[in-house]
Enzyme design. Structure first.
Site, PDB file in Angstrom:
ATOM      1  N   ASP A 259      44.419  45.319  41.567  1.00  0.00           N
ATOM      2  CA  ASP A 259      43.564  44.185  41.253  1.00  0.00           C
ATOM      3  C   ASP A 259      42.224  44.644  40.673  1.00  0.00           C
ATOM      4  O   ASP A 259      41.571  45.547  41.213  1.00  0.00           O
ATOM      5  CB  ASP A 259      43.324  43.372  42.533  1.00  0.00           C
ATOM      6  CG  ASP A 259      42.447  42.169  42.317  1.00  0.00           C
ATOM      7  OD1 ASP A 259      42.884  41.246  41.611  1.00  0.00           O
ATOM      8  OD2 ASP A 259      41.312  42.153  42.846  1.00  0.00           O
ATOM      9  N   GLU A 294      45.036  45.515  36.434  1.00  0.00           N
ATOM     10  CA  GLU A 294      44.353  44.341  35.892  1.00  0.00           C
ATOM     11  C   GLU A 294      42.981  44.827  35.453  1.00  0.00           C
ATOM     12  O   GLU A 294      42.197  45.288  36.279  1.00  0.00           O
ATOM     13  CB  GLU A 294      44.204  43.243  36.946  1.00  0.00           C
ATOM     14  CG  GLU A 294      43.464  42.014  36.398  1.00  0.00           C
ATOM     15  CD  GLU A 294      43.002  41.068  37.488  1.00  0.00           C
ATOM     16  OE1 GLU A 294      42.877  39.862  37.199  1.00  0.00           O
ATOM     17  OE2 GLU A 294      42.755  41.524  38.623  1.00  0.00           O
TER      18      GLU A 294
END
Length: 572
Positions: A259, A294
């Site tokens: 993330d 990401e």
């Protein structure tokens, strides 16, 4: 009795030692006293020169324990299981490596991903319940599932990005053994499993590292979630590295989705993510381990160096969304200028923003057209892009089923790695909303913050559902009330994914040569991707009459329809 003759080489957590003893360690360099609370007694630990407090004590799996730091009891920051909430005692768990005999993993070129939130995937919201649905997903053609974060957070429900105990599966979903069983069930069904992990911040409640190890955080570097984690320090790096190793080695996960790596402040070399990849490869598990980033910077550094298999390609999503909805708020603004052109660019090069000037946006990124299409995970919908709308609207609810079928076909048959969000494979219209299980002042702060956030999105409209209300959570389950056309959508997904497996994947494995994508109308395109073993030719129309493609393998719509799609694969 403490035995310090052979101190363990670890910084964090509890690990079985010789006989019926366990080694305990906590990095607390500024603490004056640290004790281990075990068997309802406190026993002092000894501080090493590295700031780690260590001890070896008689214990067994299932025992409750914690640390007392300068008089304050805290759970183990590396707890693998809690005796209740994030504030309660930790439980000793045997860190046995997962039994993956007979499982050789999945090649990344085969990846067709379904993103899952365990708590809303089934009515029960558990690992065990989710595992029962895995064979049906495999039969549909899904090859990998990606779990939204399961690290324990405060409250009984949430998205998982507020985790504070990264080593402990959230107890509302089940036990560590239940999670191992879920991964094993996926492997038996032929599915790989990715874990979404958060190494850029901790949640707002229960992050006792602020108490035990204030140096864990760099007060001089801010992030949207508070002070940055200080990865310049060895023990801090080890916390994340050992966590990654745990998911892959002990639970059998086939990779990690990382993330917001743009929010990982790491001044060192190699970068934390690079070192993580090296550590995971060194485990020599006999199967591939896939890392997916990401990264809002649009920098392909981790793909260029071979650290990550791919990155989430939000550019593709934003172009599709702006084109089909007409929305131009906030981060959609640059893509609303000429969304069709951006979609063409994304299909030809991967990312859209490659450092060039952009109207209504700040330049970002670096060239990515040299990367193979497998370096990008494309999606029409994700938890972010649905749940971070005021009402949690799915794209199909905004634009209708006809253009959605075209987008569905384009996503699943193009050479990029496709990802669906749970329910998308059956055309679910059920919203997926933001929800938390916080209480008191924190709950009130989330309510207020959520309402404030959507002032930048005029087109989202309406009152924001109460994120703390339980029905906001239960109303986000996509399979409780399937749409009337669910069977038709599932059949379409099955057909498209079978086509992908039989015709697209062999081309991806052969090596890419070149791509050419052009706009053939205001909302129509033709794409040609050439590979060593053949080519993919695709036409798609989203509100514009389109030309036929003779001999196409798949066709939705007829020539002259406003919405149409066709693709043809030719092997050489």
């Amino acid at each position: 009795m403490t035995d310090t003759a052979a101190p363990p080489a670890h910084f964090w957590g509890a690990h079985p030692a010789a006989g019926d003893t366990w080694d305990f360690a906590l990095w607390a360099p500024d603490a004056g006293q640290v004790a281990l609370r075990l068997h309802q007694s406190d026993v002092a630990l000894e501080r090493g020169d590295d700031g780690v407090w260590r001890g070896r004590h008689s214990a067994r799996a299932g025992d409750r324990y914690g640390f007392v730091v300068d008089g304050t009891f805290v759970p183990d920051p590396a707890s693998r299981r809690q005796d209740g909430s994030v504030h309660d005692a930790s439980i000793l768990v045997e860190p046995d490596a997962a039994d993956t005999r007979g499982w050789s993993g999945r090649d990344w070129a085969e990846a067709a991903i379904l993103e899952i939130h365990v708590g809303t995937f089934t009515e029960e919201g558990t690992f065990a319940a989710a595992a029962r649905h895995l064979p049906a997903l495999a039969e549909t053609g899904i090859t990998m599932v990606e779990l939204m974060p399961v690290a324990q957070f405060a409250g009984d429900r949430g998205w998982g990005y507020d985790g504070v105990l990264p080593f402990a599966p959230h107890p509302a979903y089940g036990t560590p053994e239940d999670l191992k069983d879920f991964v094993a069930a996926a492997h038996r069904a032929g599915l790989g499993v990715l874990m979404d992990v958060v190494y850029n911040h901790f949640g707002p409640e229960g992050a006792y590292l602020h108490v035990t190890s204030p140096r864990f955080f760099d007060e001089g570097t801010d992030t949207p979630w508070g002070p940055a984690i200080d990865y310049s320090l060895g023990p801090v790096r080890e916390f994340a590295l050992q966590n990654a190793e745990m998911w892959v080695r002990d639970y059998g996960f086939d990779g990690l989705r990382l993330d917001a790596v743009h929010a990982i402040a790491d001044p060192g070399a190699p970068h934390l993510i690079t070192e993580m990849a090296e550590r995971l490869r060194a485990l020599r598990l006999g199967r591939p381990v896939h890392l997916v980033t990401e990264d809002e910077r649009n920098l392909p550094v981790f793909q260029d160096e071979g650290t990550a298999a791919a990155t989430w390609n939000d550019d593709y999503h934003h172009a599709v969304h702006a084109l089909t909805t007409g929305e131009a708020d906030s981060y959609y603004a640059p893509f609303a200028v000429d969304p069709m052109c951006d979609l063409v660019t994304a299909l030809e090069r991967g990312q859209v923003d490659e450092g060039q000037p952009r109207r209504n946006g700040t330049p970002r990124g670096a060239p990515s057209g040299h990367l193979p299409p497998t370096a990008f995970v494309n999606a029409n919908q994700t938890h972010d892009q649905i749940g971070n709308r005021a009402q949690g609207d799915r794209l199909i609810a905004l634009i209708g089923p006809d253009p959605m079928r075209v987008l569905h076909a384009l996503l699943l048959t193009s050479p990029y790695i496709p990802m669906l969000f749970m329910g998308e494979e059956i055309g679910a219209r059920t919203p997926f909303r933001f929800f938390v299980g916080f209480e008191g002042d924190l709950a009130d702060a989330v309510r207020k913050g959520r309402a404030e956030e959507f002032k930048a999105f005029a087109s989202f409209g309406g009152d924001v559902p109460d994120p703390v209300a339980r029905d906001t959570f239960t109303g986000s389950r996509p399979y409780d009330d399937p749409p009337e056309d669910a069977a038709d959508w599932n059949a379409l997904t099955r057909t498209l994914l079978r086509h992908r497996a039989e015709k697209v994947v062999p081309l991806l494995r052969s090596g890419r040569v070149e791509a050419g994508v052009g706009q053939t109308g205001p909302r129509a395109l033709r794409a040609l991707w050439r590979f060593e073993a053949g080519q993919i030719e695709t036409v798609a129309a989203l509100g514009t009459p389109h030309d036929p493609m003779p001999g196409a393998d798949l066709t939705q719509g007829a020539p002259g329809d406003n919405y149409g799609f066709a693709t043809k694969v030719t092997f050489t």
